[in-house]
Design an enzyme around this catalytic site. Sequence first.
Site, PDB file in Angstrom:
ATOM      1  N   GLY A  19       0.821  -1.205   0.000  1.00  0.00           N
ATOM      2  CA  GLY A  19       0.000   0.000   0.000  1.00  0.00           C
ATOM      3  C   GLY A  19       0.850   1.248   0.000  1.00  0.00           C
ATOM      4  O   GLY A  19       2.064   1.211   0.203  1.00  0.00           O
ATOM      5  N   ASP A 135      -6.311  11.997  13.627  1.00  0.00           N
ATOM      6  CA  ASP A 135      -6.634  11.702  12.228  1.00  0.00           C
ATOM      7  C   ASP A 135      -7.542  10.476  12.142  1.00  0.00           C
ATOM      8  O   ASP A 135      -7.312   9.569  11.344  1.00  0.00           O
ATOM      9  CB  ASP A 135      -5.346  11.468  11.438  1.00  0.00           C
ATOM     10  CG  ASP A 135      -5.590  11.510   9.915  1.00  0.00           C
ATOM     11  OD1 ASP A 135      -6.627  12.064   9.505  1.00  0.00           O
ATOM     12  OD2 ASP A 135      -4.756  10.986   9.163  1.00  0.00           O
TER      13      ASP A 135
END
Length: 709
Positions: A19, A135
């Site tokens: 990723g 976040d």
Amino acid sequence: MIKDGMIVGERYEIVSKVGTGGMADVYKTKDHKLNRFVAMKVLKQEFREDTNFIKKFKTEAQSAAGLTHPNVVNVFDVGEDQGIHYIVMELVEGITLKEYISKKGKLSVKEATSIAIQVSMGLEAAHNHGIVHRDVKPQNIIISTDGKVKVTDFGIARAASSNTISSNVMGSVHYSSPEQVRGGYSDEKSDIYSLGITMYEMVTGVVPFDGDTTVSIAIKHLQEEMEPPSDYTPDLPFSLEQIIFKCTQKSVDRRYPNMEEVIADLKHSLIDPQGDFVKLAPLNTDGKTMVFQGEDLDKIKKNNAVKEIPPLAAEEDYYDSSDDYEEDDYETDDEEDSGGGLNRGLEKAITIGGFIVGALIICVLIVLIGNAAGLFSFGPGIGGSKDKQAEETQAPEEEMVEVPDLVGKTEEEATKIVKELYLGLQYTEEESSDEYEKGMISSQEIEPGTQVQKYTTIKYKLSSGAAMLTVPDLVGQPQETAEQTLRDMGFTVSLTKSFSYDHEMGIVMGMTPAAGSQSASGETVTLEVSMGNEYENAMVPNVIGMEETAAKAALAAFNVIVESSSSDTVTKGQVMSQSIAEGVYAEKGSSITITISTGPEGAEETPGEEEGEETPVQSADASGTWKCSQTLDTPPTYTGGVVKMELVQTVDNSPSVETIMEGKKVDFPYQLDITGEPGLSEGTLYLYELTGSDYVELGHYTISFQKVD
């Protein structure tokens, strides 16, 4: 450049890239030191030259490494090698919550609530360690292949917030709290806000605030009220919608104070979906939506100026300018005329002063008019007596109700009771109870009969059943001793039996639940008992009611001793009793005594039936075909191998042996199809099984023949 097979930190072998994100690339890596697969997050090249960023990045990652929780992607190591800055993390196979929502459109209420509880538990553990995520969004929540929910990227947001980086690095502005988009201080309540936005997206499939640019979305977080999620999901439970509203309040003072309360209300919503137990703080000046205009709005736009996102970007990411902002950040630019700023300040002061004076005049007029109409009273000479004044100025007491007795009730019964009294319920935990069954309310926090205000929440505990007991270790003990020990402790006992080469017959080989585990009194403990060596022992069948010949065949594995006795109830020639009960495993070749009924006492014997005398059954008609079609039951010692069958009949006082079958497997019960000697109505069938290179007798049976043509 990172390549497959490369060794980092003298222990981590790069396997494959799995990723990429705004700040780092993620690789599946083999940790050769601990012989396990891990995930390695490697910072991108553009961040490796910023020493301040690297320093803060390491500090925050090391802090996150001290956090261990089932709902957190754990950090194992932080390091640098050959200019490569990396974090080693737990490898979780699965998909992100964002991908999961995209696939399903929106999640069911129970599924969304379960995920929210697990995320909240992970965030609660982080907050208890002084770590704020900053976040929280579906992209940073992973659902593993076994259904566990884990939060990742702790500490990275804070490290990034002290550096000016491009917009595609930071988390999406769709989930940022108002204080984050203002560039102000963010804490645990910022995570609560972002969690609320995430819950909104789970149950609706959309985010509450969207726009063409990150700045326009940020302004909506500050100024606009979001559409109720029930507009998208009409069947959304009232309590869950209220939880989302409380998490996403623009004023931090009106949100949940901590994750513990979020978790408690989420669990409560599962048992009382339509309950009105979520309490929002009263809306005051501090809690109102703040509308930013003029210089303030320009400043927000300036502080949050971002680059345009490439068309292929997956998300519009947002950058929180700094956690350490100064008031100087909001001063005007040097190019602005100082005199102009002073004039504008004076104009504002005059305008505000005018509003205040006007408001005071209006208040005075209202009071004077109200007093003249008798609506107000300031003393005995103005508008009424002292008694009337006291009566009218005294605040009315809130309506009180009596707390009901909920102990011994089910949650459903309790919910119905408290709803009628306008009270709330909140489950806290389970506790053992010998008095109340599992699932019943065993105690409540507020004593029954206490007067409380309406809408008060009553906390309660549920019974988990009787007190837990430690299962003793009984492996190696005789079955009878183990059973008695467990029954004396209050357990129910069940048995399973199997052959064993390591344990003698009747010895306990294992237990379920295992020794040392906790189990409630009355629960079942299963003992696995040895039947001994499979080739040395066999199970005794039930032969009562059989004829002697059939009984002997069934007991072929044992030495059968025959006795006889008169009986008024058992038919002559049938087995009355056996010395070893059925189901018992006994050593092959051991003696078993069976007792044959001779009929009622004093009955005359039929000539030719004295003990030891056999009369062959010979029909007068010795022509035609004589067949047997009886069904043969499974022999007790049969192991599934190939068999041989032999028929023995006496012809002219000499035994005649015929092999009926050999070298074949059969399925029992097996229906015979045998042709015998003409005129003989009986014979003996011997059954063998191939063991090694020899056939071993399984039993012999007396069978009957009938003429068929």
